[in-house]
Design a protein around this motif. Structure first.
Motif, short mmCIF file in Angstrom:
data_model
loop_
_atom_site.label_atom_id
_atom_site.label_comp_id
_atom_site.label_asym_id
_atom_site.label_seq_id
_atom_site.Cartn_x
_atom_site.Cartn_y
_atom_site.Cartn_z
N ALA A 112 -65.04 -7.75 3.42
CA ALA A 112 -66.11 -6.92 4.00
C ALA A 112 -66.73 -7.62 5.21
O ALA A 112 -67.05 -6.97 6.22
CB ALA A 112 -67.18 -6.64 2.95
N ILE A 113 -66.89 -8.94 5.12
CA ILE A 113 -67.44 -9.69 6.26
C ILE A 113 -66.54 -9.54 7.48
O ILE A 113 -67.01 -9.26 8.59
CB ILE A 113 -67.60 -11.18 5.89
CG1 ILE A 113 -68.67 -11.36 4.81
CG2 ILE A 113 -67.94 -12.02 7.12
CD1 ILE A 113 -68.73 -12.76 4.22
N ARG A 114 -65.25 -9.69 7.28
CA ARG A 114 -64.31 -9.58 8.40
C ARG A 114 -64.26 -8.16 8.94
O ARG A 114 -64.22 -7.94 10.15
CB ARG A 114 -62.92 -10.02 7.94
CG ARG A 114 -61.88 -10.04 9.05
CD ARG A 114 -60.50 -10.37 8.53
NE ARG A 114 -60.06 -9.41 7.55
CZ ARG A 114 -59.88 -9.66 6.26
NH1 ARG A 114 -60.12 -10.88 5.81
NH2 ARG A 114 -59.47 -8.73 5.43
N ASN A 115 -64.27 -7.18 8.04
CA ASN A 115 -64.14 -5.77 8.47
C ASN A 115 -65.35 -5.29 9.27
O ASN A 115 -65.25 -4.30 10.00
CB ASN A 115 -63.92 -4.87 7.26
CG ASN A 115 -62.57 -5.08 6.62
OD1 ASN A 115 -61.64 -5.57 7.27
ND2 ASN A 115 -62.45 -4.73 5.34
N ASP A 116 -66.48 -5.97 9.14
CA ASP A 116 -67.68 -5.58 9.90
C ASP A 116 -67.65 -6.09 11.34
O ASP A 116 -68.51 -5.75 12.14
CB ASP A 116 -68.94 -6.13 9.20
CG ASP A 116 -69.33 -5.29 7.99
OD1 ASP A 116 -68.87 -4.13 7.92
OD2 ASP A 116 -70.08 -5.79 7.14
N LEU A 117 -66.64 -6.91 11.65
CA LEU A 117 -66.54 -7.48 12.99
C LEU A 117 -65.77 -6.55 13.93
O LEU A 117 -65.00 -5.70 13.48
CB LEU A 117 -65.83 -8.84 12.93
CG LEU A 117 -66.48 -9.91 12.04
CD1 LEU A 117 -65.58 -11.14 11.98
CD2 LEU A 117 -67.86 -10.28 12.55
N SER A 118 -65.96 -6.73 15.21
CA SER A 118 -65.18 -5.98 16.20
C SER A 118 -63.74 -6.48 16.18
O SER A 118 -63.44 -7.52 15.59
CB SER A 118 -65.76 -6.17 17.59
OG SER A 118 -65.58 -7.52 18.02
N GLN A 134 -62.54 -10.08 14.99
CA GLN A 134 -61.64 -10.24 13.85
C GLN A 134 -60.50 -11.18 14.19
O GLN A 134 -60.07 -12.00 13.35
CB GLN A 134 -61.10 -8.89 13.40
CG GLN A 134 -62.11 -8.05 12.65
CD GLN A 134 -61.48 -6.84 11.98
OE1 GLN A 134 -60.32 -6.86 11.60
NE2 GLN A 134 -62.26 -5.76 11.85
#
Length: 297
Positions: free
Chosen positions: A125-131, A135
């Motif tokens: 989830a942390i990674r998926n919230d990044l542009s 990422q």
């Protein structure tokens, strides 16, 4: 295409069951999260926890949030790999349905031992919230931090957790070569097993004990790996010393045909190798456990 890496826990099944390759039931620790407490702590589990804490500190230094996470160990049960028990009838029942446990993951994905649901990884989830750009930077930092942490904990130079698993498998195979192939009684029994397989129409390529033990699984693993490479040219060639590979995308009917063939091969392998495996398994188990305790995560 689904990646199949072979962590050391899986390598144990490979060494004991005559498989040249197998499916991993949990992801390598490249995508890992909050240390999970377990009822028993082993050196290997402690090392995995330590790697995760070091990785989180490193990621913080690079400006990224990362939550240390260790997937819980899959508890043994009556449905766990029966080939580890030495019970011939239990192993025969397993192979009658799952073969070596390779292509069966495509047919019985939710039934394979250890294939239950895994806890969510908060780092996803942390990674998926990044542009998209962030990422890519996150992935680069993740691999670098993981490599650094694994080297500090195990002393091994690796690029990431998958590379670590691959190199541990190579160490296992190297040690097996030394201890298994040099055993006179195993040499005799392997030759007899290979002769038996030839009478059943199989073309054996070696009579060395380790080659004979891994031959059947490697036949299926190589075939599936090459099918995956046909669809994804970035996949490296099959490496029999690594005990890892990739599964292709197959239709249910295609997967069933491969599994039916694998089952026939696995049952022939078990029938011809009954005496061989009785001596081979405890020796292979000891080798794998020793390497796993020293280098495994």
């Amino acid at each position: 295409m689904t990646m199949r890496s072979a962590p050391v826990g899986v390598a144990l099944a490979l060494a004991l069951g005559g498989c040249g390759t197998s499916t991993a039931t949990r992801p390598p620790s490249t995508s890992t999260s909050t240390p999970t407490s377990t009822s028993t702590s082993t050196p290997r589990h402690d090392r995995e926890h330590e790697v995760q804490v070091l990785k989180a500190d490193c990621m913080k230094g690079k400006g990224f949030r990362y939550v240390p996470f260790v997937y819980p160990d899959t508890p043994s049960s009556e449905t766990d790999w029966p080939l580890r028990s030495g019970d011939h009838e239990a192993e025969k029942a397993f192979r009658t349905k799952y073969g070596f446990g390779i292509s069966s993951i495509l047919v019985y994905r939710d039934e394979m031992p250890g294939s239950g649901p895994l806890p969510d990884n908060p780092n996803d989830a942390i990674r998926n919230d990044l542009s998209d750009a962030q990422q890519k930077a996150y992935a680069k930092a993740s691999n670098a931090c993981e490599s650094q942490a694994i080297k500090k904990v195990t002393g091994m130079d690796v690029t990431d957790a998958h590379d670590h698993s691959s190199k541990v498998n190579v160490l296992i195979n190297r040690q097996l070569r030394s201890e298994i192939d040099g055993d006179p009684e195993l040499v005799r029994l392997a030759s007899a097993m290979a002769d038996c397989m030839v009478t059943k129409g199989h073309r054996m390529t070696s009579t060395k004990p380790l080659d004979v033990a891994k031959w059947g699984g490697a036949v299926i693993g190589r075939e599936l790996h090459e099918l995956a490479r046909r669809d994804d040219t970035s996949i490296p060639p099959y490496d029999p010393e690594n005990d890892s590979g990739y599964l292709p995308k197959l239709s249910p009917a295609e997967a069933r045909r491969v599994l039916d063939r694998e089952i026939r091969l696995a049952l022939d392998d078990l029938e011809c190798g009954k005496d061989f495996y009785r001596l081979y398994r405890p020796k292979a188990d000891k080798v794998v456990a020793e390497v796993d305790e020293r280098y495994g995560l």
